[in-house]
Design a protein around this motif. Structure first.
Motif, PDB file in Angstrom:
ATOM      1  N   ASP A 274       0.803  -1.227   0.000  1.00 30.25           N
ATOM      2  CA  ASP A 274       0.000   0.000   0.000  1.00 30.25           C
ATOM      3  C   ASP A 274       0.835   1.276   0.000  1.00 30.25           C
ATOM      4  N   GLU A 275       1.866   1.337   0.826  1.00 27.73           N
ATOM      5  CA  GLU A 275       2.686   2.555   0.915  1.00 27.73           C
ATOM      6  C   GLU A 275       3.419   2.829  -0.401  1.00 27.73           C
ATOM      7  N   ALA A 276       3.975   1.794  -1.010  1.00 23.80           N
ATOM      8  CA  ALA A 276       4.675   1.958  -2.293  1.00 23.80           C
ATOM      9  C   ALA A 276       3.690   2.393  -3.380  1.00 23.80           C
ATOM     10  N   LEU A 277       2.496   1.803  -3.378  1.00 24.53           N
ATOM     11  CA  LEU A 277       1.492   2.181  -4.372  1.00 24.53           C
ATOM     12  C   LEU A 277       1.094   3.641  -4.215  1.00 24.53           C
ATOM     13  N   LYS A 278       1.006   4.098  -2.975  1.00 23.13           N
ATOM     14  CA  LYS A 278       0.664   5.494  -2.715  1.00 23.13           C
ATOM     15  C   LYS A 278       1.748   6.418  -3.295  1.00 23.13           C
ATOM     16  N   VAL A 279       2.998   6.128  -3.013  1.00 21.53           N
ATOM     17  CA  VAL A 279       4.110   6.953  -3.496  1.00 21.53           C
ATOM     18  C   VAL A 279       4.160   6.946  -5.023  1.00 21.53           C
ATOM     19  N   LEU A 280       4.026   5.769  -5.620  1.00 18.49           N
ATOM     20  CA  LEU A 280       4.061   5.673  -7.078  1.00 18.49           C
ATOM     21  C   LEU A 280       2.863   6.379  -7.709  1.00 18.49           C
ATOM     22  N   GLY A 281       1.711   6.292  -7.073  1.00 15.12           N
ATOM     23  CA  GLY A 281       0.521   6.997  -7.556  1.00 15.12           C
ATOM     24  C   GLY A 281       0.707   8.501  -7.528  1.00 15.12           C
ATOM     25  N   GLU A 282       1.304   9.004  -6.448  1.00 12.51           N
ATOM     26  CA  GLU A 282       1.581  10.446  -6.349  1.00 12.51           C
ATOM     27  C   GLU A 282       2.574  10.888  -7.420  1.00 12.51           C
ATOM     28  N   TRP A 283       3.589  10.059  -7.683  1.00 11.27           N
ATOM     29  CA  TRP A 283       4.573  10.387  -8.708  1.00 11.27           C
ATOM     30  C   TRP A 283       3.913  10.483 -10.083  1.00 11.27           C
ATOM     31  N   THR A 284       3.050   9.498 -10.397  1.00  8.98           N
ATOM     32  CA  THR A 284       2.411   9.514 -11.710  1.00  8.98           C
ATOM     33  C   THR A 284       1.532  10.750 -11.886  1.00  8.98           C
ATOM     34  N   LYS A 285       0.844  11.157 -10.827  1.00 15.11           N
ATOM     35  CA  LYS A 285       0.023  12.376 -10.899  1.00 15.11           C
ATOM     36  C   LYS A 285       0.901  13.595 -11.111  1.00 15.11           C
ATOM     37  N   ALA A 286       1.996  13.690 -10.369  1.00 12.59           N
ATOM     38  CA  ALA A 286       2.898  14.846 -10.479  1.00 12.59           C
ATOM     39  C   ALA A 286       3.517  14.933 -11.875  1.00 12.59           C
ATOM     40  N   GLN A 287       3.770  13.776 -12.489  1.00 15.82           N
ATOM     41  CA  GLN A 287       4.374  13.737 -13.822  1.00 15.82           C
ATOM     42  C   GLN A 287       3.325  13.787 -14.934  1.00 15.82           C
ATOM     43  N   GLN A 288       2.065  13.796 -14.541  1.00 16.23           N
ATOM     44  CA  GLN A 288       0.946  13.728 -15.485  1.00 16.23           C
ATOM     45  C   GLN A 288       1.096  12.508 -16.397  1.00 16.23           C
ATOM     46  N   PHE A 289       1.511  11.416 -15.756  1.00 14.33           N
ATOM     47  CA  PHE A 289       1.699  10.143 -16.447  1.00 14.33           C
ATOM     48  C   PHE A 289       0.431   9.325 -16.266  1.00 14.33           C
ATOM     49  N   SER A 290      -0.157   8.895 -17.361  1.00 16.26           N
ATOM     50  CA  SER A 290      -1.387   8.118 -17.308  1.00 16.26           C
ATOM     51  C   SER A 290      -1.055   6.636 -17.141  1.00 16.26           C
ATOM     52  N   LEU A 291      -1.210   6.131 -15.932  1.00 12.82           N
ATOM     53  CA  LEU A 291      -0.858   4.751 -15.598  1.00 12.82           C
ATOM     54  C   LEU A 291      -1.980   3.801 -15.985  1.00 12.82           C
ATOM     55  N   SER A 292      -1.648   2.765 -16.753  1.00 12.23           N
ATOM     56  CA  SER A 292      -2.663   1.776 -17.124  1.00 12.23           C
ATOM     57  C   SER A 292      -2.611   0.554 -16.214  1.00 12.23           C
ATOM     58  N   ARG A 293      -1.437   0.152 -15.792  1.00  7.85           N
ATOM     59  CA  ARG A 293      -1.290  -0.953 -14.834  1.00  7.85           C
ATOM     60  C   ARG A 293       0.120  -0.933 -14.274  1.00  7.85           C
ATOM     61  N   MET A 294       0.300  -1.650 -13.165  1.00 12.19           N
ATOM     62  CA  MET A 294       1.593  -1.669 -12.498  1.00 12.19           C
ATOM     63  C   MET A 294       1.839  -3.062 -11.928  1.00 12.19           C
ATOM     64  N   THR A 295       3.022  -3.583 -12.201  1.00 19.45           N
ATOM     65  CA  THR A 295       3.439  -4.848 -11.617  1.00 19.45           C
ATOM     66  C   THR A 295       4.812  -4.632 -10.995  1.00 19.45           C
ATOM     67  N   ILE A 296       4.911  -4.919  -9.709  1.00 18.53           N
ATOM     68  CA  ILE A 296       6.170  -4.777  -8.984  1.00 18.53           C
ATOM     69  C   ILE A 296       6.689  -6.178  -8.703  1.00 18.53           C
ATOM     70  N   GLU A 297       7.938  -6.429  -9.085  1.00 20.85           N
ATOM     71  CA  GLU A 297       8.537  -7.738  -8.854  1.00 20.85           C
ATOM     72  C   GLU A 297       9.799  -7.583  -8.019  1.00 20.85           C
ATOM     73  N   LEU A 298       9.785  -8.225  -6.874  1.00 19.94           N
ATOM     74  CA  LEU A 298      10.962  -8.262  -6.002  1.00 19.94           C
ATOM     75  C   LEU A 298      11.612  -9.625  -6.191  1.00 19.94           C
ATOM     76  N   ARG A 299      12.906  -9.643  -6.488  1.00 18.14           N
ATOM     77  CA  ARG A 299      13.628 -10.895  -6.681  1.00 18.14           C
ATOM     78  C   ARG A 299      14.598 -11.069  -5.528  1.00 18.14           C
ATOM     79  N   GLY A 300      14.686 -12.275  -5.000  1.00 16.93           N
ATOM     80  CA  GLY A 300      15.591 -12.521  -3.890  1.00 16.93           C
ATOM     81  C   GLY A 300      15.451 -13.937  -3.375  1.00 16.93           C
ATOM     82  N   THR A 301      15.625 -14.104  -2.066  1.00 16.68           N
ATOM     83  CA  THR A 301      15.572 -15.417  -1.419  1.00 16.68           C
ATOM     84  C   THR A 301      14.519 -15.401  -0.334  1.00 16.68           C
ATOM     85  N   CYS A 302      13.620 -16.383  -0.385  1.00 17.32           N
ATOM     86  CA  CYS A 302      12.559 -16.477   0.641  1.00 17.32           C
ATOM     87  C   CYS A 302      13.162 -16.934   1.977  1.00 17.32           C
ATOM     88  N   SER A 303      12.384 -16.800   3.030  1.00 15.62           N
ATOM     89  CA  SER A 303      12.861 -17.148   4.368  1.00 15.62           C
ATOM     90  C   SER A 303      13.178 -18.637   4.482  1.00 15.62           C
TER      91      SER A 303
END
Length: 136
Positions: A100-129
């Motif tokens: 939620d927090e990352a989506l909020k920040v990215l949403g604010e950025w897109t508004k500030a840039q007047q970027f019309s976002l159609s969809r967003m996929t965030i992928e974190l790569r690493g090692t699970c616990s």
């Protein structure tokens, strides 16, 4: 009707969604094709057409870095147009979550840039616990 059901699903879309739901992890379009050959699937285009609609409905997500697809793990993805995944590079486990927090920040950025976002996929790569514990 389940939380993921969509009234406009064709037979092919239902079969593709079913195979992804039962897989418990990401599948490539060709892996889906192999699973569904007995159901009459003969060409990758049949799978890709079904996947395109399922992605549009928010029932399936495309994992760009893996060139694979995964059934949505929760409802509401199509409503917020975003999905996030933690992908273990050791065991291949994929965990879907809503940052939620990352989506909020990215949403604010897109508004500030007047970027019309159609969809967003965030992928974190690493090692699970689990894999991290095995390495100790």
């Amino acid at each position: 009707m389940s939380a993921h059901a969509h009234p406009e699903l064709t037979k092919n879309q239902s079969l593709v969604f079913g195979s992804l739901s039962e897989a418990g992890g990401p599948l490539t379009a060709y892996a889906i094709l192999d699973l569904l050959r007995e159901d009459g699937f003969r060409a990758p285009l049949q799978v890709y057409r079904a996947l395109d609609k399922l992605v549009e409905y928010g029932m399936v997500h495309r994992l760009e870095s893996l060139n694979a697809f995964v059934a949505c793990a929760h409802t509401g993805c199509s409503a917020h147009g975003a999905a996030a995944f933690a992908i273990c590079e050791q065991c291949g486990d994929v965990i879907e979550f809503t940052p939620d927090e990352a989506l909020k920040v990215l949403g604010e950025w897109t508004k500030a840039q007047q970027f019309s976002l159609s969809r967003m996929t965030i992928e974190l790569r690493g090692t699970c616990s689990t894999c991290a514990l095995k390495a100790i």
